[in-house]
Design a protein around this motif. Structure first.
Motif, PDB file in Angstrom:
ATOM      1  N   VAL A 184       1.028  -1.291   0.010  1.00  0.00           N
ATOM      2  CA  VAL A 184      -0.088   0.209  -0.106  1.00  0.00           C
ATOM      3  C   VAL A 184       1.050   1.357  -0.066  1.00  0.00           C
ATOM      4  N   GLU A 185       1.715   1.139   0.814  1.00  0.00           N
ATOM      5  CA  GLU A 185       2.802   2.366   1.044  1.00  0.00           C
ATOM      6  C   GLU A 185       3.598   2.572  -0.370  1.00  0.00           C
ATOM      7  N   ASP A 186       4.098   1.379  -0.995  1.00  0.00           N
ATOM      8  CA  ASP A 186       4.657   1.801  -2.340  1.00  0.00           C
ATOM      9  C   ASP A 186       3.952   2.388  -3.354  1.00  0.00           C
ATOM     10  N   LYS A 187       2.478   1.921  -3.477  1.00  0.00           N
ATOM     11  CA  LYS A 187       1.408   2.302  -4.451  1.00  0.00           C
ATOM     12  C   LYS A 187       1.227   3.916  -4.047  1.00  0.00           C
ATOM     13  N   ILE A 188       1.257   4.299  -2.795  1.00  0.00           N
ATOM     14  CA  ILE A 188       0.921   5.850  -2.847  1.00  0.00           C
ATOM     15  C   ILE A 188       2.235   6.454  -3.133  1.00  0.00           C
ATOM     16  N   GLN A 189       3.332   5.925  -2.717  1.00  0.00           N
ATOM     17  CA  GLN A 189       4.330   6.678  -3.313  1.00  0.00           C
ATOM     18  C   GLN A 189       4.720   6.725  -4.710  1.00  0.00           C
ATOM     19  N   HIS A 190       4.389   5.755  -5.465  1.00  0.00           N
ATOM     20  CA  HIS A 190       4.209   5.676  -6.971  1.00  0.00           C
ATOM     21  C   HIS A 190       3.214   6.602  -7.626  1.00  0.00           C
ATOM     22  N   LEU A 191       1.978   6.870  -6.850  1.00  0.00           N
ATOM     23  CA  LEU A 191       1.020   7.788  -7.066  1.00  0.00           C
ATOM     24  C   LEU A 191       1.670   9.108  -7.148  1.00  0.00           C
ATOM     25  N   ILE A 192       2.088   9.402  -6.002  1.00  0.00           N
ATOM     26  CA  ILE A 192       2.761  10.640  -5.808  1.00  0.00           C
ATOM     27  C   ILE A 192       3.989  10.735  -6.747  1.00  0.00           C
TER      28      ILE A 192
ATOM     29  N   GLY B 194       3.967  19.461   1.478  1.00  0.00           N
ATOM     30  CA  GLY B 194       4.101  18.149   2.103  1.00  0.00           C
ATOM     31  C   GLY B 194       2.659  17.336   2.076  1.00  0.00           C
ATOM     32  N   ILE B 195       2.840  15.939   2.081  1.00  0.00           N
ATOM     33  CA  ILE B 195       1.912  15.078   2.044  1.00  0.00           C
ATOM     34  C   ILE B 195       2.452  13.899   2.722  1.00  0.00           C
ATOM     35  N   GLY B 196       1.462  13.391   4.033  1.00  0.00           N
ATOM     36  CA  GLY B 196       1.776  12.215   4.764  1.00  0.00           C
ATOM     37  C   GLY B 196       1.463  10.982   4.342  1.00  0.00           C
ATOM     38  N   VAL B 197       2.518  10.521   3.954  1.00  0.00           N
ATOM     39  CA  VAL B 197       2.080   9.167   3.276  1.00  0.00           C
ATOM     40  C   VAL B 197       1.452   8.109   4.294  1.00  0.00           C
ATOM     41  N   THR B 198       2.155   7.948   5.414  1.00  0.00           N
ATOM     42  CA  THR B 198       1.715   7.029   6.424  1.00  0.00           C
ATOM     43  C   THR B 198       0.339   7.367   6.921  1.00  0.00           C
TER      44      THR B 198
ATOM     45  N   GLU C 160      -6.488   2.216  -6.210  1.00  0.00           N
ATOM     46  CA  GLU C 160      -5.354   2.712  -6.680  1.00  0.00           C
ATOM     47  C   GLU C 160      -4.087   2.398  -5.897  1.00  0.00           C
ATOM     48  N   VAL C 161      -4.392   1.981  -4.402  1.00  0.00           N
ATOM     49  CA  VAL C 161      -3.576   1.584  -3.517  1.00  0.00           C
ATOM     50  C   VAL C 161      -3.741   0.340  -2.792  1.00  0.00           C
ATOM     51  N   ALA C 162      -4.750  -0.348  -3.290  1.00  0.00           N
ATOM     52  CA  ALA C 162      -4.879  -1.632  -2.610  1.00  0.00           C
ATOM     53  C   ALA C 162      -3.628  -2.598  -2.703  1.00  0.00           C
ATOM     54  N   PRO C 163      -3.412  -3.466  -1.849  1.00  0.00           N
ATOM     55  CA  PRO C 163      -2.189  -4.177  -1.858  1.00  0.00           C
ATOM     56  C   PRO C 163      -2.047  -5.140  -3.132  1.00  0.00           C
TER      57      PRO C 163
END
Length: 547
Positions: A8-16, A418-422, A443-446
């Protein structure tokens, strides 16, 4: 962060990453450890010291774990950029940050260690910096739209970050620690620190008059805040009762930035100061809410009997002091000292009423101006004709420099975003969860889809998995699928899939054995249908497109 959470974290980072790169930003990585001397140079160390993890090395040199990196990035850019021709410059990182939170709580929503994206922008003029700011605001709206989050974009205070323009990106939630105020009829959305209301008249107050007291940090000024016990609500909705808890501390601090917000009872401190300092700079200030009648204001000014301007215990004769009154005519009678409540009148339009919602901040954009470039000497050379006229924040957009133009050195115009990822992970989990478990947006599902085989159907499940995983190649988006081949019961796997929150669940059970059809489930859309193998990839994709 466990394996599924990490995805999930990686997908949010990829979107950003996608949106930052669309802005022309380059990704870098700055050190977690920062020198205190840089923070002293910027003048920020003293203001935020209580939130810093600080330590010294074996030589006794002071360092800190960075909660943010304005000082480091400004110093780096100041060494590499010397001309306006190298600007605009946009640099971002996604990294771990550390903050000694007074009350860490709610898991990922507020912790001492967190992952954050921060974008730093550098421009040569104010107009170009403001243009950059608006581009980033638009990108933020797109990011949160992709995450399916109903974000409120609120005008906000810049606080210790500096600058005079900032916006917060809030998700309304009962777990929120901020309060966002929005209008029912217009685009007025603002953090309650800055919110105003439209008083209905000078004499809308009724009942007794109360006083709340505060004191400055140097204990030299006692502040009496006078407010009504009751105020008539909007549209004749009846009186509203107010207590000391409703005092808008932000408004008081705007008048007295040195107010000590941590003191509940200032009177003992005031008595000590009076007895020890005599008339050395001691003063008492009365601040009067605009809804109190002018007759009360006159009584305060004249120190009429029965009005406890001087608190009990100070004797009959006031000690030497300066008595100042902030009257209700300030700014046309708009000194509202009470917190905004739902139903108050909008200050921007004549018809709307305000709604106050608890919310959590997921992102923040700041136009910093020269807050850091000035003290850290981050300057560029620029032809004088490219600068806006004196006193103007607009001026020429980017006129072309010509040979012979006078060159001047100016501090760079900066922005921080800034954007808080966690924090986004925790916010999505809380916002979309139901009684069965999590409910991730596509978009961010595991994983977008999980295949769960019944007993004896492991081989068939592999064929279904392969068909889903291959769909869309090479031209379209590939389905991100996973096969649950763990040695657990069929019922346990179904429950676990709901708990994890996969957007789509594909089940091979009785219907598969009888008619070679899968059961496709999508909890968020309320779908549970049997679908043949040939139609399965398209059917699943259509569901995911709605998530």
């Amino acid at each position: 962060m466990l394996p599924l959470g990490r995805r999930v974290e990686d997908k949010i980072q990829h979107l950003i990453d996608q949106h930052m790169q669309s802005l022309g930003a380059s990704r870098l990585s700055l050190s977690t450890i920062s020198s205190e001397s840089l923070w002293e140079k910027s003048g920020r160390l003293k203001n935020v010291a209580s939130e810093l993890f600080r330590f010294v090395d074996r030589k006794g040199s002071p360092y800190l774990l960075s909660p943010t990196h304005e000082e480091e990035i400004t110093t780096l850019v100041s060494r590499a950029v010397k001309s306006y021709k190298q600007l605009p410059l946009r640099l971002y990182q996604i990294t771990r940050k550390y903050r000694d939170e007074f009350r860490p709580r709610h898991g990922l929503l507020r912790g001492r260690e967190f992952i954050m994206k921060d974008l730093y922008t550098f421009d040569s003029t104010i107009p170009s910096a403001l243009e950059t700011y608006e581009q980033i605001r638009a990108a933020y709206v797109e990011i949160f739209a992709a995450l399916k989050l109903p974000i409120l974009v609120a005008k906000a205070s810049s606080g210790d970050m500096g600058g005079d323009l900032s916006h917060e990106y809030h998700l309304p939630t009962s777990l929120g620690e901020d309060h966002v105020v929005s209008c029912s009829d217009c685009d007025y959305i603002i953090n309650d620190e800055l919110a105003e209301t439209r008083p209905s008249g000078k004499h809308e107050a009724s009942g007794r008059i109360h006083v709340w007291r505060g004191i400055t940090k140097d204990r030299s000024t006692l502040i009496n805040v006078w407010y009504p016990e009751s105020v008539e609500g909007a549209s004749g909705s009846g009186p509203r009762e107010y207590t000391d808890a409703d005092i808008n501390i932000y408004t008081v601090k705007s008048l007295f930035p040195d107010l000590d917000g941590g003191i509940e009872n200032p009177l003992p401190h005031w008595v000590d100061v009076i007895s020890s300092r005599k008339d050395d700079g001691i003063r008492l200030v009365n601040i009067v809410d605009c809804r109190l009648p002018s007759s009360f204001l006159d009584s305060i000014k004249n120190q009429s009997p029965g009005i406890p301007v001087w608190p009990d215990g100070l004797g009959q004769t006031p000690p030497p002091s300066i008595s100042t009154v902030m009257d209700s005519d300030k700014d046309g009678g708009t000194l509202n000292l009470l917190r905004i409540r739902t139903g108050d009148k909008c200050p921007q339009c004549s018809s709307g009423t305000l709604k106050v919602q608890k919310a959590i901040e997921l992102g923040h954009t700041f136009h910093l101006g020269t807050r850091y470039s000035e003290p850290l000497d981050a300057r560029v050379s620029i032809p004088s004709n490219m600068l806006p006229e004196s006193g103007s924040s607009s001026g020429p957009a980017q006129p072309v420099a010509s040979k012979g133009d006078e060159v001047v050195s100016v501090p760079m115009q900066m922005g921080c975003h800034g954007i808080g990822v966690t924090r986004i992970i925790g916010a999505i989990a809380d916002h979309l969860a139901d009684e069965k478990g999590l409910n991730w947006p596509r978009e961010v599902a595991p994983y977008e889809v999980v295949v769960i085989p019944g007993k004896g159907l492991d081989g068939d499940a592999e064929d279904v998995f392969d068909a889903l995983s291959a769909y869309g190649r090479p031209a379209e988006r590939v389905l991100d699928a996973i096969l649950d081949d763990r040695d657990s019961s069929f019922a346990w796997k179904l429950n676990d899939a709901d708990l994890v929150g996969y957007p789509v669940i594909v089940v091979l059970g009785r219907e598969w054995k009888a008619r070679r059809r899968c059961e496709v489930q999508c909890r968020r859309l309320g779908v549970k249908e049997h679908v043949g193998m040939d139609e399965l990839p398209v059917f699943v994709t259509n569901l995911l497109d709605q998530l």
